[in-house]
Motif scaffolding. Structure first.
Motif, short mmCIF file in Angstrom:
data_model
loop_
_atom_site.label_atom_id
_atom_site.label_comp_id
_atom_site.label_asym_id
_atom_site.label_seq_id
_atom_site.Cartn_x
_atom_site.Cartn_y
_atom_site.Cartn_z
N GLU A 95 0.83 -1.20 0.00
CA GLU A 95 0.00 0.00 0.00
C GLU A 95 0.87 1.26 0.00
O GLU A 95 0.55 2.25 -0.68
CB GLU A 95 -0.92 -0.01 1.23
N ALA A 96 1.97 1.22 0.73
CA ALA A 96 2.89 2.37 0.75
C ALA A 96 3.47 2.60 -0.64
O ALA A 96 3.53 3.74 -1.11
CB ALA A 96 4.01 2.12 1.76
N LEU A 97 3.86 1.53 -1.30
CA LEU A 97 4.43 1.64 -2.64
C LEU A 97 3.40 2.18 -3.63
O LEU A 97 3.69 3.09 -4.41
CB LEU A 97 4.95 0.27 -3.09
N ARG A 98 2.18 1.65 -3.58
CA ARG A 98 1.11 2.11 -4.48
C ARG A 98 0.82 3.60 -4.24
O ARG A 98 0.71 4.37 -5.19
CB ARG A 98 -0.17 1.31 -4.27
N THR A 99 0.72 3.99 -2.99
CA THR A 99 0.42 5.39 -2.66
C THR A 99 1.52 6.30 -3.18
O THR A 99 1.24 7.36 -3.77
CB THR A 99 0.24 5.56 -1.13
N ARG A 176 -4.95 10.29 -22.10
CA ARG A 176 -6.07 10.96 -21.40
C ARG A 176 -7.28 10.04 -21.21
O ARG A 176 -8.41 10.41 -21.49
CB ARG A 176 -6.47 12.22 -22.15
N GLN A 177 -7.01 8.83 -20.75
CA GLN A 177 -8.07 7.87 -20.45
C GLN A 177 -8.25 7.78 -18.95
O GLN A 177 -7.29 7.52 -18.22
CB GLN A 177 -7.71 6.48 -20.98
N PRO A 178 -9.48 7.97 -18.46
CA PRO A 178 -9.72 7.83 -17.02
C PRO A 178 -9.33 6.43 -16.55
O PRO A 178 -9.63 5.44 -17.21
CB PRO A 178 -11.23 8.05 -16.87
N GLY A 179 -8.63 6.38 -15.46
CA GLY A 179 -8.26 5.09 -14.88
C GLY A 179 -7.03 4.44 -15.48
O GLY A 179 -6.60 3.39 -15.01
N LEU A 180 -6.45 5.05 -16.52
CA LEU A 180 -5.29 4.43 -17.16
C LEU A 180 -4.10 4.36 -16.21
O LEU A 180 -3.44 3.33 -16.11
CB LEU A 180 -4.90 5.20 -18.43
N ALA A 181 -3.83 5.43 -15.47
CA ALA A 181 -2.69 5.42 -14.55
C ALA A 181 -2.85 4.33 -13.51
O ALA A 181 -1.90 3.59 -13.23
CB ALA A 181 -2.56 6.78 -13.87
N ALA A 183 -4.56 1.51 -13.77
CA ALA A 183 -4.39 0.21 -14.42
C ALA A 183 -2.92 -0.08 -14.66
O ALA A 183 -2.44 -1.22 -14.43
CB ALA A 183 -5.18 0.16 -15.73
N LEU A 184 -2.16 0.92 -15.10
CA LEU A 184 -0.74 0.71 -15.38
C LEU A 184 0.08 0.56 -14.09
O LEU A 184 1.04 -0.22 -14.05
CB LEU A 184 -0.20 1.84 -16.24
N ILE A 185 -0.31 1.27 -13.04
CA ILE A 185 0.34 1.08 -11.74
C ILE A 185 0.08 -0.34 -11.24
O ILE A 185 0.98 -1.00 -10.71
CB ILE A 185 -0.11 2.14 -10.73
N ASP A 186 -1.15 -0.83 -11.41
CA ASP A 186 -1.47 -2.22 -11.02
C ASP A 186 -0.55 -3.19 -11.76
O ASP A 186 -0.03 -4.14 -11.16
CB ASP A 186 -2.92 -2.55 -11.36
#
Length: 195
Positions: A95-99, A176-181, A183-186
């Motif tokens: 969670e720390a890394l994701r944040t 400029r796609q909502p949620g793309l960041a 999804a790519l972080i996942d």
């Protein structure tokens, strides 16, 4: 962390009074949000208003827009680097890394908005390399916290994670796609986290 005793041009100065430091912190926060949203064309008057100060207060602290952009950039880098140990101490490693990754993408959005002005203001290659090293150290701290608990893969290099995040920020800005960041972080986390 606030009050780094550097002015907008990175020169040492006397520490600010507490109220002046609060004003500066609010100005830099408002500026980062405005530059991320509107780029370097963001209105100085609107930034001052969002920070709850007069435009005269802004110009006393930052006599030019370029100085405001440079100070905003430096503040955002410092906050991002300072966040790593705080997140590692307060959250589970994944969670720390994701944040932190999400904050990095926000930082890059603000940086993209200031990109043209930053090319003029930050001409020192040594400073750019130092910033990259400081950000890599923040990632290294988060990876080490995860490795100590068996959560992150030991062979993952901080510099690789940082480069992947840079790519994510470019794609996010371009597509400029909502949620793309997210999804790519996942996807990136899937490669960083241990099975």
């Amino acid at each position: 962390m606030t009050g780094n005793n550097l002015d907008g041009a990175g020169r040492r100065h006397r520490p600010l009074r507490a109220d002046a430091q609060r004003n500066e912190d609010r100005l830099l926060k408002a500026a980062a949000e405005a530059f991320a949203r509107e780029g370097a064309d963001a209105s100085v008057k609107d930034i001052a208003r969002a920070a709850g100060v007069g435009v005269g207060t802004l110009y006393r602290r930052f006599p030019s827009k370029e100085m405001l952009i440079e100070a905003t950039y430096r503040q955002e880098v410092r906050l991002l680097c300072d966040a790593a140990p705080e997140l590692a101490a307060g959250l589970p490693p994944a969670e720390a890394l994701r944040t932190w990754m999400e904050r990095f993408i926000d930082f890059m959005a603000a940086k993209q908005g200031m990109a043209d002005a930053l090319r003029v203001v930050l001409t020192d290659e040594t400073e750019r390399l130092q910033t990259r090293a400081d950000l890599a150290e923040a990632v290294r701290h988060l990876l080490a916290a995860g490795q100590s608990q068996g959560v992150t893969r030991p062979q993952v290099a901080a510099q690789d994670v940082l480069m992947a995040l840079g790519g994510i920020s470019v794609m996010t800005d371009t597509e400029r796609q909502p949620g793309l960041a997210t999804a790519l972080i996942d996807l990136l986390l899937h490669g960083v986290l241990a099975d």
